[in-house]
Write a protein that holds these residues in place. Structure first.
Motif, mmCIF file in Angstrom:
data_model
loop_
_atom_site.group_PDB
_atom_site.id
_atom_site.type_symbol
_atom_site.label_atom_id
_atom_site.label_comp_id
_atom_site.label_asym_id
_atom_site.label_seq_id
_atom_site.Cartn_x
_atom_site.Cartn_y
_atom_site.Cartn_z
ATOM 1 N N ALA A 150 -6.626 -1.083 -5.894
ATOM 2 C CA ALA A 150 -5.390 -1.445 -6.585
ATOM 3 C C ALA A 150 -4.985 -0.354 -7.578
ATOM 4 C CB ALA A 150 -5.562 -2.780 -7.311
ATOM 5 N N ALA A 155 -1.198 -1.029 -7.343
ATOM 6 C CA ALA A 155 -0.987 -2.457 -7.118
ATOM 7 C C ALA A 155 -1.337 -3.232 -8.381
ATOM 8 C CB ALA A 155 -1.835 -2.946 -5.952
ATOM 9 N N TYR A 285 -4.507 -8.958 -5.073
ATOM 10 C CA TYR A 285 -3.724 -7.843 -5.570
ATOM 11 C C TYR A 285 -2.505 -7.662 -4.677
ATOM 12 C CZ TYR A 285 -7.491 -6.614 -8.727
ATOM 13 O OH TYR A 285 -8.421 -6.642 -9.735
ATOM 14 N N LEU A 287 0.728 -5.197 -3.535
ATOM 15 C CA LEU A 287 1.335 -3.867 -3.511
ATOM 16 C C LEU A 287 2.732 -3.997 -2.945
ATOM 17 C CD1 LEU A 287 1.108 -0.768 -3.842
ATOM 18 C CD2 LEU A 287 0.291 -0.690 -1.458
#
Length: 289
Positions: A150, A155, A285, A287
Motif C-alpha cells: 500500500a 493506496a 487497502y 488503490l
C-alpha cells in the motif's frame, strides 16, 4: 513487464490459469519435501486454496525468474461486500512454508518480497483499469506485506477487517482480576495429518458453545478463530487464559500467542479484557485507478 533482476511478470486471462498455478505450487511443495512426499497429503491444502474464494478470477499476474514460479496475484471480480475487484496474492516461498509447518512465517517482509508483490499488484491494477474498474482492494491478514505494498503504490486503508491480538511473553502472562471462573476441557483431536513439528491444543468451554484451538509450531501459538455463540466476552477472556495455561503446561517452549479476530466485537472485547495487545490492525487497502 520486469520486476527486479531477472523477474518477469505476465498477466494471464485464461480461466484455468489459476488452477494450473496451484498444481505447479504443489509440485514445488512435493519437490521441497523430497523423501517425505509420500507421507504428506496435499489434497486437503489444494481444496483449501480452491475454497478460499469462489468469485470469478478476472486475470492472474504471474511472476517467474528463469522460468521458475515465484508467485502470483489473482484479480477477483467484485462482490456484494468488496468495493472493487480484489487482489489476492501468493508468494511461493511463504506458501510452501505454510503447507510444511501449518502456519505462515511471521518474519518481516524482505525488500525482494515487497518489490515482487508491488510488481504483481501493479500488473493486476493495470488490467483492472483497462477493464474499466475505478479501484482495486487487497488485504493480507497473515503478514505485514499488505501495508508495504500500500505504501509503495500510494493506496490507503479502506475498511477495517479486525485485529491480530498478542501475548508476546506467555511466561509473564497473568489473568487480570475480575474474570469469571470457567470450566474447560481439552478436546481430543486427531493429529495424524499435522505437519511435522506442529501441534494443536483445543479447549471447549463447558456449558457454552465456545471453542479455542491453538496451532503450535516451535515457540509460537496461533488461534485463527475463536468459535463462540452467545458467549459473554468475559467468559471468552477467561477461556483465553485457560488456553494459555494449557499451552504452558503441554508446550512449555511456546513464547508467543496470536489470536486472529475478524470484525468480531465479542472477541475484540474478550482480548482487551484478557490483557492482550494489538500486534496488527487488519484492513482492506484501496488503490484508486
Amino acid at each position: 513487464m520486469s520486476a527486479g533482476l531477472g523477474v518477469q511478470v505476465v498477466v494471464e486471462t485464461d480461466p484455468e490459469a489459476e488452477e494450473r498455478l496451484v498444481e505447479e505450487l504443489f509440485t514445488a511443495v512435493l519437490a521441497d519435501i523430497g523423501a517425505d512426499a509420500e507421507d504428506h497429503d496435499v489434497e486437503d491444502e489444494d481444496e483449501d486454496l480452491e475454497e478460499d474464494d469462489e468469485r470469478v478470477v478476472l486475470a492472474v499476474a504471474v511472476a517467474r525468474a528463469e522460468g521458475k514460479l515465484l508467485g502470483w496475484a489473482s484479480l477477483l471480480g467484485p462482490d456484494e461486500e468488496d468495493p472493487g475487484p480484489t487482489v489476492q496474492w501468493l508468494l511461493l516461498s511463504r506458501e510452501i512454508e505454510r503447507i510444511k509447518t501449518g502456519m505462515y512465517d511471521e518474519h518481516p517482509a524482505t525488500p525482494e518480497e515487497i518489490e515482487l508483490l508491488v510488481a504483481l499488484t501493479k500488473a493486476a491494477a493495470d488490467h483492472a483499469r483497462e477493464a474499466g474498474n475505478e479501484a482495486i482492494v487487497w488485504s493480507d491478514p497473515m503478514a505485514d506485506l499488505d501495508a508495504h505494498v500500500a505504501e509503495a503504490l500510494g493506496a490507503s486503508p479502506d475498511e477495517e477487517l479486525g485485529h491480530i491480538w498478542a501475548f508476546e511473553d506467555l511466561a509473564a502472562v497473568a489473568a487480570p482480576a475480575g474474570l469469571p471462573a470457567v470450566r474447560t476441557q481439552v478436546a481430543t483431536e486427531p493429529t495424524e495429518n499435522l505437519p511435522d513439528g506442529t501441534d494443536v491444543i483445543t479447549i471447549d468451554v463447558v456449558d457454552t458453545d465456545a471453542e479455542l484451538s491453538a496451532l503450535i509450531k516451535g515457540n509460537r501459538a496461533m488461534v485463527e478463530e475463536i468459535i463462540h455463540h452467545d458467549t459473554e466476552p468475559e467468559v471468552l477472556a477467561a477461556a483465553i487464559h485457560d488456553l494459555v495455561g494449557k499451552i504452558r503446561e503441554l508446550n512449555p517452549d511456546v513464547r508467543t500467542l496470536r489470536v486472529h479476530e475478524y470484525d468480531d466485537e465479542d472477541v475484540e472485547e474478550a482480548a482487551e479484557l484478557a490483557g492482550m495487545t494489538v500486534a496488527k490492525q487488519l484492513h482492506f487497502y484501496r488503490l484508486d485507478l
